[in-house]
Scaffold this motif. Structure first.
Motif, PDB file in Angstrom:
ATOM      1  N   GLU A 183       0.807  -1.222   0.000  1.00 12.92           N
ATOM      2  CA  GLU A 183       0.000   0.000   0.000  1.00 12.92           C
ATOM      3  C   GLU A 183       0.838   1.269   0.000  1.00 12.92           C
ATOM      4  OE1 GLU A 183      -3.040   0.079   2.972  1.00 12.92           O
ATOM      5  OE2 GLU A 183      -3.487  -2.054   2.751  1.00 12.92           O
ATOM      6  N   ASP A 184       2.184   1.142  -0.094  1.00 13.04           N
ATOM      7  CA  ASP A 184       3.032   2.330  -0.085  1.00 13.04           C
ATOM      8  C   ASP A 184       3.719   2.569  -1.431  1.00 13.04           C
ATOM      9  OD1 ASP A 184       2.340   2.927   2.460  1.00 13.04           O
ATOM     10  OD2 ASP A 184       4.170   2.188   3.404  1.00 13.04           O
ATOM     11  N   PHE A 185       3.118   2.067  -2.499  1.00 17.37           N
ATOM     12  CA  PHE A 185       3.604   2.359  -3.851  1.00 17.37           C
ATOM     13  C   PHE A 185       2.880   3.614  -4.343  1.00 17.37           C
ATOM     14  CE2 PHE A 185       4.158  -2.223  -3.310  1.00 17.37           C
ATOM     15  CZ  PHE A 185       5.519  -2.333  -3.579  1.00 17.37           C
ATOM     16  N   ILE A 186       3.621   4.691  -4.486  1.00 15.19           N
ATOM     17  CA  ILE A 186       3.051   6.012  -4.765  1.00 15.19           C
ATOM     18  C   ILE A 186       3.627   6.542  -6.071  1.00 15.19           C
ATOM     19  CG2 ILE A 186       2.823   8.377  -3.908  1.00 15.19           C
ATOM     20  CD1 ILE A 186       3.143   7.223  -1.073  1.00 15.19           C
ATOM     21  N   VAL A 187       2.776   7.180  -6.860  1.00 11.54           N
ATOM     22  CA  VAL A 187       3.184   7.741  -8.152  1.00 11.54           C
ATOM     23  C   VAL A 187       3.615   9.189  -7.965  1.00 11.54           C
ATOM     24  CG1 VAL A 187       2.433   8.322 -10.490  1.00 11.54           C
ATOM     25  CG2 VAL A 187       1.638   6.204  -9.402  1.00 11.54           C
ATOM     26  N   VAL A 188       4.762   9.540  -8.544  1.00 11.77           N
ATOM     27  CA  VAL A 188       5.273  10.913  -8.528  1.00 11.77           C
ATOM     28  C   VAL A 188       5.235  11.453  -9.958  1.00 11.77           C
ATOM     29  CG1 VAL A 188       7.248  12.408  -8.022  1.00 11.77           C
ATOM     30  CG2 VAL A 188       6.746  10.456  -6.545  1.00 11.77           C
ATOM     31  N   GLY A 232       8.320   3.347  -3.968  1.00 12.79           N
ATOM     32  CA  GLY A 232       7.893   2.429  -2.920  1.00 12.79           C
ATOM     33  C   GLY A 232       8.721   2.588  -1.664  1.00 12.79           C
ATOM     34  N   GLN A 233       8.172   2.070  -0.571  1.00 16.11           N
ATOM     35  CA  GLN A 233       8.900   2.049   0.702  1.00 16.11           C
ATOM     36  C   GLN A 233       9.591   0.708   0.836  1.00 16.11           C
ATOM     37  OE1 GLN A 233       8.272   1.921   5.559  1.00 16.11           O
ATOM     38  NE2 GLN A 233       6.501   2.362   4.276  1.00 16.11           N
ATOM     39  N   LEU A 234      10.927   0.723   0.827  1.00 17.02           N
ATOM     40  CA  LEU A 234      11.699  -0.495   0.976  1.00 17.02           C
ATOM     41  C   LEU A 234      12.185  -0.596   2.423  1.00 17.02           C
ATOM     42  CD1 LEU A 234      12.913  -2.943  -0.557  1.00 17.02           C
ATOM     43  CD2 LEU A 234      15.014  -1.589  -0.802  1.00 17.02           C
ATOM     44  N   ARG A 235      11.723  -1.592   3.134  1.00 15.41           N
ATOM     45  CA  ARG A 235      12.111  -1.800   4.530  1.00 15.41           C
ATOM     46  C   ARG A 235      13.436  -2.581   4.531  1.00 15.41           C
ATOM     47  NH1 ARG A 235       8.738  -1.595   8.858  1.00 15.41           N
ATOM     48  NH2 ARG A 235       7.847   0.114   7.637  1.00 15.41           N
ATOM     49  N   GLU A 247      -5.607  19.150  -7.580  1.00 16.27           N
ATOM     50  CA  GLU A 247      -5.062  17.810  -7.363  1.00 16.27           C
ATOM     51  C   GLU A 247      -4.289  17.795  -6.046  1.00 16.27           C
ATOM     52  OE1 GLU A 247      -3.547  15.601 -10.967  1.00 16.27           O
ATOM     53  OE2 GLU A 247      -3.456  17.651 -11.735  1.00 16.27           O
ATOM     54  N   PRO A 248      -4.978  17.817  -4.921  1.00 23.22           N
ATOM     55  CA  PRO A 248      -4.288  17.920  -3.613  1.00 23.22           C
ATOM     56  C   PRO A 248      -3.406  16.730  -3.276  1.00 23.22           C
ATOM     57  CG  PRO A 248      -6.626  17.466  -3.327  1.00 23.22           C
ATOM     58  CD  PRO A 248      -6.442  17.762  -4.779  1.00 23.22           C
ATOM     59  N   ASP A 249      -3.644  15.563  -3.917  1.00 21.68           N
ATOM     60  CA  ASP A 249      -2.850  14.368  -3.622  1.00 21.68           C
ATOM     61  C   ASP A 249      -1.673  14.204  -4.581  1.00 21.68           C
ATOM     62  OD1 ASP A 249      -4.511  13.686  -1.543  1.00 21.68           O
ATOM     63  OD2 ASP A 249      -5.856  12.516  -2.818  1.00 21.68           O
ATOM     64  N   SER A 259       4.880  10.986   4.885  1.00 19.81           N
ATOM     65  CA  SER A 259       3.578  11.400   5.421  1.00 19.81           C
ATOM     66  C   SER A 259       2.434  10.543   4.887  1.00 19.81           C
ATOM     67  CB  SER A 259       3.326  12.876   5.070  1.00 19.81           C
ATOM     68  OG  SER A 259       3.183  13.043   3.669  1.00 19.81           O
ATOM     69  N   ARG A 260       2.700   9.744   3.835  1.00 15.09           N
ATOM     70  CA  ARG A 260       1.654   8.900   3.251  1.00 15.09           C
ATOM     71  C   ARG A 260       1.919   7.411   3.460  1.00 15.09           C
ATOM     72  NH1 ARG A 260       0.038  11.975  -2.408  1.00 15.09           N
ATOM     73  NH2 ARG A 260       0.316  14.092  -1.650  1.00 15.09           N
ATOM     74  N   TRP A 261       3.073   7.076   4.023  1.00 15.27           N
ATOM     75  CA  TRP A 261       3.394   5.671   4.239  1.00 15.27           C
ATOM     76  C   TRP A 261       2.613   5.095   5.415  1.00 15.27           C
ATOM     77  CZ3 TRP A 261       9.488   5.815   3.846  1.00 15.27           C
ATOM     78  CH2 TRP A 261       9.848   5.902   2.487  1.00 15.27           C
ATOM     79  N   HIS A 262       2.586   3.768   5.446  1.00 19.62           N
ATOM     80  CA  HIS A 262       1.968   3.039   6.556  1.00 19.62           C
ATOM     81  C   HIS A 262       3.060   2.442   7.440  1.00 19.62           C
ATOM     82  CE1 HIS A 262      -1.036   3.133   3.319  1.00 19.62           C
ATOM     83  NE2 HIS A 262      -1.951   3.064   4.260  1.00 19.62           N
TER      84      HIS A 262
END
Length: 249
Positions: free
Chosen positions: A76-81, A96-99, A154-156, A168-171
């Motif tokens: 759920e942390d794959f975000i488009v820039v 993406g968020q890589l742990r 487009e606030p997001d 700020s958008r990661w889980h």
């Protein structure tokens, strides 16, 4: 100038000039890099932890350094820039968020897409495959671009690759350590295009701005002596003028 008052002023000016001279030497010592990186050093793949630590700023000579790390993607942390250019073509990055450790993550630009539909499709595939298995990522470590205010309609939307904005958008971010720079992967996943990331230009070992500052400090040191001379001369001229006025009366 031989009076106690002006000798004291001279000693004070010597102290001030000494401080300025020390500052000039300090600037000059940092103007020339006596141990610059060898040509092509950024192309040698190094472990991420050898280059930068979580929460630290990336040193300028290491911007663009190729690094490798392993970890697992956080679902759920794959975000488009948006507004990402690849060889002159505008498109999108999928990030993406890589742990990489138990409570440590790094933002990764996974690949480029020419349109939003392709980017969203890649996000869906990545979400489906994010089963916690370990992956290896090799790419260039790059400094945070800094967040910007999104458009009103487009606030997001994200137009900058900023780990701070992505955080700020990661889980699952409670007590999480995050790298300040981000990692631009050199190999994209299926459905995306490899991010064009050429080697950074070799910088000069001479910092001319620091040399300019060193010259400024030298000028300030000289001005301290001129100020002492000018004040003493003004006092002498004032006394001569008072003496001549008294003699004329």
């Amino acid at each position: 100038m031989l009076r106690g008052r002006w000798i004291g002023m001279l000693l004070l000016c010597l102290v001030v000039a000494g401080v300025f001279a020390w500052l000039g030497q300090w600037q000059l010592g940092r103007a020339i890099d006596t141990s610059p990186q060898a040509p092509g050093a950024t192309e040698q793949v190094r472990p991420l932890t050898d280059v930068v630590e979580p929460g630290e700023y990336l040193n300028e000579p290491l911007v663009g350094q190729r690094v490798k790390t392993t970890g697992h993607w956080i679902p759920e942390d794959f975000i488009v820039v948006s507004t990402r250019f690849n060889d002159g073509a505008q498109g999108y990055w999928v990030t993406g968020q890589l742990r990489v450790a138990e409570r440590t993550s790094i933002a990764v630009a996974i690949g480029w897409a020419p349109d939003r539909e392709s980017a969203d499709a890649a996000v869906a595939d990545l979400e489906a495959d994010a089963d916690g298995s370990e992956v290896s990522v090799t790419g260039r470590i790059i400094s945070d671009e800094g967040p910007v205010v999104p458009p009103r309609d487009e606030p997001d939307r994200l137009d900058r690759m900023s780990p701070a904005a992505l955080l700020s958008r990661w889980h699952d971010v409670d007590q999480l350590s995050v790298y300040r720079p981000y990692l631009a992967s050199i190999s994209a996943v299926d459905g995306l295009v490899d991010i064009s990331s050429p080697a950074p230009e070799e910088g000069s070992s001479v910092n001319w701005l620091n040399i300019f500052y060193a010259v400024e400090w030298a000028i300030f040191a000289g001005f301290a002596f001129y100020l002492w001379y000018r004040l003493a001369k003004d006092a002498w001229e004032r006394e001569v003028e008072e003496f001549e006025d008294a003699a004329s009366e």
